[in-house]
Design an enzyme around this catalytic site. Sequence first.
Site, mmCIF file in Angstrom:
data_model
loop_
_atom_site.group_PDB
_atom_site.id
_atom_site.type_symbol
_atom_site.label_atom_id
_atom_site.label_comp_id
_atom_site.label_asym_id
_atom_site.label_seq_id
_atom_site.Cartn_x
_atom_site.Cartn_y
_atom_site.Cartn_z
ATOM 1 N N TYR A 1 61.332 16.671 -0.174
ATOM 2 C CA TYR A 1 60.483 17.093 0.941
ATOM 3 C C TYR A 1 59.953 18.511 0.757
ATOM 4 O O TYR A 1 60.417 19.268 -0.077
ATOM 5 C CB TYR A 1 61.140 16.895 2.294
ATOM 6 C CG TYR A 1 62.470 17.562 2.581
ATOM 7 C CD1 TYR A 1 62.899 18.690 1.923
ATOM 8 C CD2 TYR A 1 63.296 17.033 3.568
ATOM 9 C CE1 TYR A 1 64.103 19.277 2.229
ATOM 10 C CE2 TYR A 1 64.509 17.623 3.879
ATOM 11 C CZ TYR A 1 64.906 18.749 3.204
ATOM 12 O OH TYR A 1 66.096 19.325 3.514
ATOM 13 N N GLU A 2 58.928 18.818 1.545
ATOM 14 C CA GLU A 2 58.151 20.055 1.406
ATOM 15 C C GLU A 2 57.502 20.190 0.029
ATOM 16 O O GLU A 2 57.243 21.278 -0.464
ATOM 17 C CB GLU A 2 59.012 21.297 1.695
ATOM 18 C CG GLU A 2 59.794 21.256 2.977
ATOM 19 C CD GLU A 2 58.942 20.951 4.193
ATOM 20 O OE1 GLU A 2 57.722 21.212 4.155
ATOM 21 O OE2 GLU A 2 59.493 20.441 5.181
#
Length: 596
Positions: free
Chosen positions: A438-439
């Site tokens: 994620y990110e």
Amino acid sequence: MSTYIAPLRDMRFAMTELADLGALASLPGFEEVSPELAEAVLEEASKLAAEVLAPLNRTGDETGARLAADGVIASDGFAQAYHQFAAGGWNGLSGDPAFGGQGLPELLQAATVEMWNSSNMAFALCPLLTAGATEALRQHGSDELKQRYLPKMIGGAWTATMNLTEPQAGSDLAAVRTKAVPEGDHYRLSGQKIFITWGDHDMTDNVVHLVLARTPDAPEGVRGISLFLVPKFLLNADGSLGAHNDVHCVSLEHKLGIHASPTCVMSFGDKDGAIGYLVGHENKGLAHMFTMMNEARQKVGIQGLAMAERAYQQAREYAKERVQGRAAGSRSAGAVAIIHHPDVRRMLLTMKSQIEAMRAFAYVMAADMDRSHRDADDAARARAQARVDLLIPVLKGWCTELGVELASLGVQVHGGMGYIEETGACQFLRDARIATIYEGTTGIQAADLVGRKLASDGGAALFELVAQMRGVALELERSTDAQLASIGSAFAASVQALEDATRWLLRALTTDVDAALASSVEYLMMLGYVCGGWQMARAALVAARKLAADEDPEFHRTKLATARFYTEKILPKAHAFKETILHGASGAFDISNEQF
């Protein structure tokens, strides 16, 4: 299953000796920052992490968050822990004082972020997202939006989220379809977002969503994306909570780890449209959102460090207690704790040395963030910002990859018991695994590093870093202490390998972009290992000076040992990465898709 105890001695060392906390007090707005203040922050944060958050880590993993008719219900104990967290002012530690924050350095915030994530990563994700949304709103929101929302967000009364991903648009934000139709002083949004961390819960009475969407006449692609603030509950004129907005969590994802962190599918505008307010300018939403994403990427990098630390603590205590086999070379017939066995010691020191390198790297970067915001000299601010821009993808990518690797090594230290959930080692590996994704996945971070950061300035920021590293290596090589000189020589060789690989990549970016990008992850990891070596080399110099003055000899002898181990056993990976980089794509584009 071991408890969590914050590694305060090494945190202090990284903050004061490497990140130079004392120098931050000279920056405008940080005049009251002192060693005593920092110590108080660290001590109180460690208590909250150990006594409140850590005990909920296992139970949160077992029960998870759940979706009821009225919304998401947090895991048992989480709401009470969050109220204690917010009441202590932890949500606003580095927040803008104009909106109720304490205005303390990001360096101090980084240390607390490590503690929150080591003790309970699922819990820590909630304030992590709020911090990023707060910064995006502070930098780009209208005065009215900031006055109405920032005090509650910074104070922790309300939490916030980042809504980018859609079913058809993962990392490719050009494919975002959520619509925002103007209506007077607001917009009405309709669409669906997925993978929204802490998108709904019952710990606070409002959740503020930052949402990417398109206005009716927006151009195609990323140039047509705008950013909107969409609250769960609308506000009345006096700022009190009003009607429930047309936004709901419709389901929760079933995940490998971080079970207590609700990952929501959010629906906007099932009825009349969710009311939202433009943040910044139309069609500039992606640039505005990157303020939040960079904040999140920095803190997710620290998550990798934090999970590695927790896995190490668990493995270390198990190794001290687990009696199995005789020690190599021992004449005793009795069994010993496995920490006496050479390979177990190798695994533990592999974990410990890299954790110390990651911590120093993360804290030094946090101090650079403070300088980029606060330094009174324009040129100094610009240099610090260039360093931060260059290394944010490295912090995020390298530290999270190591978080998974070291959590897996923690399982290995346990042997068969590591594969059993009751020891707790499995959870750290499962939780850490998401951080590389994620990110922005590691591949996305690497493409940003090579395709944007290196390309944008022809490697200028990187070569400035190389020059700084060479200064450290030279100081070590000139030492009359054989151990320091050896560390310096090994570090200098890794810096040369980094420069060689960088120059090759810069040429490849102009002649064979596919070859450059095919090597980008290897380059990111190489840069991470060399940055870790840079900090361990600096740590060795400090430790030698402290030992000469007979200051805390046990700690500083240990620091020299971990610096030597990192240099001799970990840093040689940089040379292997150089060789793989120089081979470019190495056949990756020589076969058809069907041949994979």
